[in-house]
Design a protein around this motif. Structure first.
Motif, PDB file in Angstrom:
ATOM      1  N   ALA A 128       8.007   9.084 -28.881  1.00  8.28           N
ATOM      2  CA  ALA A 128       7.683   7.846 -28.173  1.00  8.28           C
ATOM      3  C   ALA A 128       8.574   7.646 -26.956  1.00  8.28           C
ATOM      4  CB  ALA A 128       7.801   6.656 -29.123  1.00  8.28           C
ATOM      5  N   LYS A 129       9.870   7.920 -27.101  1.00  7.23           N
ATOM      6  CA  LYS A 129      10.792   7.747 -25.970  1.00  7.23           C
ATOM      7  C   LYS A 129      10.519   8.766 -24.862  1.00  7.23           C
ATOM      8  CE  LYS A 129      14.556   5.108 -27.076  1.00  7.23           C
ATOM      9  NZ  LYS A 129      15.905   4.869 -26.755  1.00  7.23           N
ATOM     10  N   GLU A 130      10.236   9.993 -25.245  1.00  4.90           N
ATOM     11  CA  GLU A 130       9.958  11.025 -24.246  1.00  4.90           C
ATOM     12  C   GLU A 130       8.625  10.741 -23.541  1.00  4.90           C
ATOM     13  OE1 GLU A 130      12.128  13.285 -23.149  1.00  4.90           O
ATOM     14  OE2 GLU A 130      13.532  12.436 -24.587  1.00  4.90           O
ATOM     15  N   ASN A 131       7.637  10.254 -24.281  1.00  4.95           N
ATOM     16  CA  ASN A 131       6.364   9.879 -23.651  1.00  4.95           C
ATOM     17  C   ASN A 131       6.577   8.748 -22.645  1.00  4.95           C
ATOM     18  OD1 ASN A 131       4.967  11.822 -25.063  1.00  4.95           O
ATOM     19  ND2 ASN A 131       4.169  10.406 -26.596  1.00  4.95           N
ATOM     20  N   ALA A 132       7.492   7.826 -22.951  1.00  2.05           N
ATOM     21  CA  ALA A 132       7.808   6.742 -22.023  1.00  2.05           C
ATOM     22  C   ALA A 132       8.460   7.292 -20.751  1.00  2.05           C
ATOM     23  CB  ALA A 132       8.732   5.725 -22.689  1.00  2.05           C
ATOM     24  N   LYS A 133       9.306   8.299 -20.899  1.00  2.00           N
ATOM     25  CA  LYS A 133       9.936   8.912 -19.717  1.00  2.00           C
ATOM     26  C   LYS A 133       8.895   9.594 -18.835  1.00  2.00           C
ATOM     27  CE  LYS A 133      14.438   9.796 -21.829  1.00  2.00           C
ATOM     28  NZ  LYS A 133      15.375  10.823 -22.315  1.00  2.00           N
ATOM     29  N   VAL A 134       7.945  10.274 -19.463  1.00  2.00           N
ATOM     30  CA  VAL A 134       6.877  10.934 -18.695  1.00  2.00           C
ATOM     31  C   VAL A 134       6.033   9.886 -17.984  1.00  2.00           C
ATOM     32  CG1 VAL A 134       4.778  12.336 -18.857  1.00  2.00           C
ATOM     33  CG2 VAL A 134       6.824  13.016 -20.109  1.00  2.00           C
ATOM     34  N   ALA A 135       5.698   8.809 -18.678  1.00  3.45           N
ATOM     35  CA  ALA A 135       4.907   7.738 -18.066  1.00  3.45           C
ATOM     36  C   ALA A 135       5.650   7.117 -16.888  1.00  3.45           C
ATOM     37  CB  ALA A 135       4.561   6.676 -19.102  1.00  3.45           C
ATOM     38  N   ALA A 136       6.964   6.967 -17.022  1.00  4.07           N
ATOM     39  CA  ALA A 136       7.766   6.424 -15.919  1.00  4.07           C
ATOM     40  C   ALA A 136       7.748   7.368 -14.726  1.00  4.07           C
ATOM     41  CB  ALA A 136       9.199   6.171 -16.381  1.00  4.07           C
ATOM     42  N   ALA A 137       7.829   8.659 -14.987  1.00  5.77           N
ATOM     43  CA  ALA A 137       7.779   9.641 -13.893  1.00  5.77           C
ATOM     44  C   ALA A 137       6.416   9.615 -13.212  1.00  5.77           C
ATOM     45  CB  ALA A 137       8.077  11.041 -14.422  1.00  5.77           C
ATOM     46  N   GLN A 138       5.350   9.413 -13.992  1.00  6.58           N
ATOM     47  CA  GLN A 138       4.015   9.348 -13.408  1.00  6.58           C
ATOM     48  C   GLN A 138       3.832   8.086 -12.571  1.00  6.58           C
ATOM     49  OE1 GLN A 138       1.859   9.741 -17.114  1.00  6.58           O
ATOM     50  NE2 GLN A 138       1.270  11.840 -16.637  1.00  6.58           N
ATOM     51  N   ALA A 139       4.442   6.990 -12.988  1.00  5.93           N
ATOM     52  CA  ALA A 139       4.284   5.714 -12.290  1.00  5.93           C
ATOM     53  C   ALA A 139       5.173   5.598 -11.065  1.00  5.93           C
ATOM     54  CB  ALA A 139       4.580   4.565 -13.240  1.00  5.93           C
ATOM     55  N   LYS A 140       6.237   6.370 -11.030  1.00  2.00           N
ATOM     56  CA  LYS A 140       7.197   6.274  -9.924  1.00  2.00           C
ATOM     57  C   LYS A 140       6.595   6.859  -8.648  1.00  2.00           C
ATOM     58  CE  LYS A 140      12.025   7.029  -8.944  1.00  2.00           C
ATOM     59  NZ  LYS A 140      13.291   7.498  -9.474  1.00  2.00           N
ATOM     60  N   PRO A 141       6.573   6.073  -7.575  1.00  4.45           N
ATOM     61  CA  PRO A 141       6.028   6.602  -6.325  1.00  4.45           C
ATOM     62  C   PRO A 141       6.960   7.659  -5.722  1.00  4.45           C
ATOM     63  CG  PRO A 141       6.877   4.371  -6.008  1.00  4.45           C
ATOM     64  CD  PRO A 141       7.012   4.698  -7.470  1.00  4.45           C
ATOM     65  N   ALA A 142       6.348   8.601  -5.061  1.00  7.75           N
ATOM     66  CA  ALA A 142       7.119   9.665  -4.405  1.00  7.75           C
ATOM     67  C   ALA A 142       6.668   9.765  -2.951  1.00  7.75           C
ATOM     68  CB  ALA A 142       6.903  10.988  -5.114  1.00  7.75           C
ATOM     69  N   ASN A 143       7.477  10.432  -2.148  1.00 12.32           N
ATOM     70  CA  ASN A 143       7.135  10.593  -0.731  1.00 12.32           C
ATOM     71  C   ASN A 143       5.906  11.464  -0.549  1.00 12.32           C
ATOM     72  OD1 ASN A 143       9.287   8.998   0.001  1.00 12.32           O
ATOM     73  ND2 ASN A 143      10.677  10.718   0.278  1.00 12.32           N
ATOM     74  N   THR A 144       5.753  12.432  -1.431  1.00 12.75           N
ATOM     75  CA  THR A 144       4.603  13.335  -1.323  1.00 12.75           C
ATOM     76  C   THR A 144       3.989  13.537  -2.704  1.00 12.75           C
ATOM     77  OG1 THR A 144       5.913  15.330  -1.730  1.00 12.75           O
ATOM     78  CG2 THR A 144       5.722  14.606   0.570  1.00 12.75           C
ATOM     79  N   ALA A 145       2.739  13.947  -2.701  1.00 16.41           N
ATOM     80  CA  ALA A 145       2.067  14.236  -3.971  1.00 16.41           C
ATOM     81  C   ALA A 145       2.747  15.408  -4.668  1.00 16.41           C
ATOM     82  CB  ALA A 145       0.594  14.540  -3.733  1.00 16.41           C
ATOM     83  N   ALA A 146       3.184  16.384  -3.900  1.00 13.19           N
ATOM     84  CA  ALA A 146       3.864  17.542  -4.480  1.00 13.19           C
ATOM     85  C   ALA A 146       5.195  17.128  -5.122  1.00 13.19           C
ATOM     86  CB  ALA A 146       4.106  18.607  -3.416  1.00 13.19           C
ATOM     87  N   GLY A 147       5.892  16.210  -4.468  1.00 13.55           N
ATOM     88  CA  GLY A 147       7.158  15.721  -5.014  1.00 13.55           C
ATOM     89  C   GLY A 147       6.957  14.994  -6.331  1.00 13.55           C
ATOM     90  N   GLN A 148       5.905  14.176  -6.391  1.00 11.11           N
ATOM     91  CA  GLN A 148       5.624  13.470  -7.634  1.00 11.11           C
ATOM     92  C   GLN A 148       5.172  14.443  -8.714  1.00 11.11           C
ATOM     93  OE1 GLN A 148       2.666  10.361  -7.548  1.00 11.11           O
ATOM     94  NE2 GLN A 148       3.462   9.497  -9.437  1.00 11.11           N
ATOM     95  N   GLY A 149       4.341  15.397  -8.327  1.00 12.15           N
ATOM     96  CA  GLY A 149       3.884  16.400  -9.284  1.00 12.15           C
ATOM     97  C   GLY A 149       5.044  17.173  -9.878  1.00 12.15           C
ATOM     98  N   ALA A 150       6.022  17.522  -9.041  1.00 17.07           N
ATOM     99  CA  ALA A 150       7.199  18.245  -9.522  1.00 17.07           C
ATOM    100  C   ALA A 150       8.023  17.379 -10.471  1.00 17.07           C
ATOM    101  CB  ALA A 150       8.050  18.705  -8.345  1.00 17.07           C
ATOM    102  N   ALA A 151       8.175  16.105 -10.138  1.00 22.87           N
ATOM    103  CA  ALA A 151       8.949  15.197 -10.992  1.00 22.87           C
ATOM    104  C   ALA A 151       8.263  15.012 -12.344  1.00 22.87           C
ATOM    105  CB  ALA A 151       9.133  13.848 -10.298  1.00 22.87           C
ATOM    106  N   VAL A 152       6.947  14.874 -12.325  1.00 24.93           N
ATOM    107  CA  VAL A 152       6.198  14.710 -13.576  1.00 24.93           C
ATOM    108  C   VAL A 152       6.275  15.990 -14.402  1.00 24.93           C
ATOM    109  CG1 VAL A 152       3.893  14.368 -14.547  1.00 24.93           C
ATOM    110  CG2 VAL A 152       4.673  12.911 -12.681  1.00 24.93           C
ATOM    111  N   ALA A 153       6.140  17.138 -13.738  1.00 32.17           N
ATOM    112  CA  ALA A 153       6.211  18.417 -14.458  1.00 32.17           C
ATOM    113  C   ALA A 153       7.578  18.589 -15.111  1.00 32.17           C
ATOM    114  CB  ALA A 153       5.923  19.574 -13.505  1.00 32.17           C
ATOM    115  N   GLU A 154       8.631  18.222 -14.396  1.00 28.39           N
ATOM    116  CA  GLU A 154       9.991  18.313 -14.940  1.00 28.39           C
ATOM    117  C   GLU A 154      10.163  17.371 -16.136  1.00 28.39           C
ATOM    118  OE1 GLU A 154      13.777  19.823 -15.362  1.00 28.39           O
ATOM    119  OE2 GLU A 154      12.231  20.533 -13.986  1.00 28.39           O
ATOM    120  N   ALA A 155       9.638  16.152 -16.011  1.00 28.68           N
ATOM    121  CA  ALA A 155       9.730  15.185 -17.108  1.00 28.68           C
ATOM    122  C   ALA A 155       8.968  15.694 -18.331  1.00 28.68           C
ATOM    123  CB  ALA A 155       9.192  13.824 -16.664  1.00 28.68           C
TER     124      ALA A 155
END
Length: 194
Positions: free
Chosen positions: A125-152
């Motif tokens: 549950a906690k790790e799923n919340a971290k992934v959801a936070a990474a998905q919701a966090k805006p990034a400068n680029t789509a690639a940057g957000q994709g990388a952050a979500v993939a890392e999470a």
């Protein structure tokens, strides 16, 4: 072009009015906090009539409900990524505390397995919340957000696998000899542990 501009302005104005109508005043916030406290006290009083572990479980459920309600209130009163994450964590913690308390009704290896399963569900549950936070966090680029979500997701997967492995390994402790060794090896393989 003028029609598009008027439509856009009207849409923005309607959105602002809708947003302001959902905004909670400090008086409404205080009233809601008082209601949550009253509900907690009433729930705790219901628990006072119980005995043993049933009372402990009831108390954990009441406290968890209070913590989740407070986190929901803060998320509504001051919407932010931080408060959304705190709400998800409050839910995970409440479920974990109740599940762990329910394990006290068991003994020996069954209790140990129950506690490890509760911990694995908590980690998930906690790790799923971290992934959801990474998905919701805006990034400068789509690639940057994709990388952050993939890392999470990668980190979450590793944490969940480790917690699930510990629970599976605990189940193996009820066995002995070759059966136990095979069980541990299977768990290692299943949850990518060395």
């Amino acid at each position: 072009m003028k029609k598009l501009t008027r439509t856009l302005i009207a849409s923005v104005a309607a959105g602002l009015m809708a947003t302001s109508s959902f905004a909670m005043t400090s008086a409404e916030h205080k009233t809601a906090k008082d209601r949550i406290s009253a509900e907690y006290k009433a729930a705790k009083e219901r628990c006072d009539g119980m005995n043993g572990n049933a009372k402990d479980i009831c108390t954990k459920e009441a406290k968890g409900a209070e913590d989740v309600a407070k986190a929901e209130l803060e998320s509504q009163y001051k919407p932010s990524e931080r408060n959304t994450r705190k709400l998800a964590e409050a839910r995970a913690d409440a479920e974990y505390n109740v599940a762990k308390e329910k394990c006290d009704d068991q003994q020996g290896n069954a209790k140990d397995v129950c506690v490890k399963d509760a911990k694995a569900a908590h980690v998930k549950a906690k790790e799923n919340a971290k992934v959801a936070a990474a998905q919701a966090k805006p990034a400068n680029t789509a690639a940057g957000q994709g990388a952050a979500v993939a890392e999470a997701r990668k980190d979450a997967s590793a944490e969940k696998n480790e917690a699930n492995y510990k629970a599976a390994r605990e189940r193996c402790d009820a066995m002995s000899g070759d059966a136990k060794s095979k069980c541990v090896d299977d768990a290692k393989r299943m949850y990518s542990q060395n």
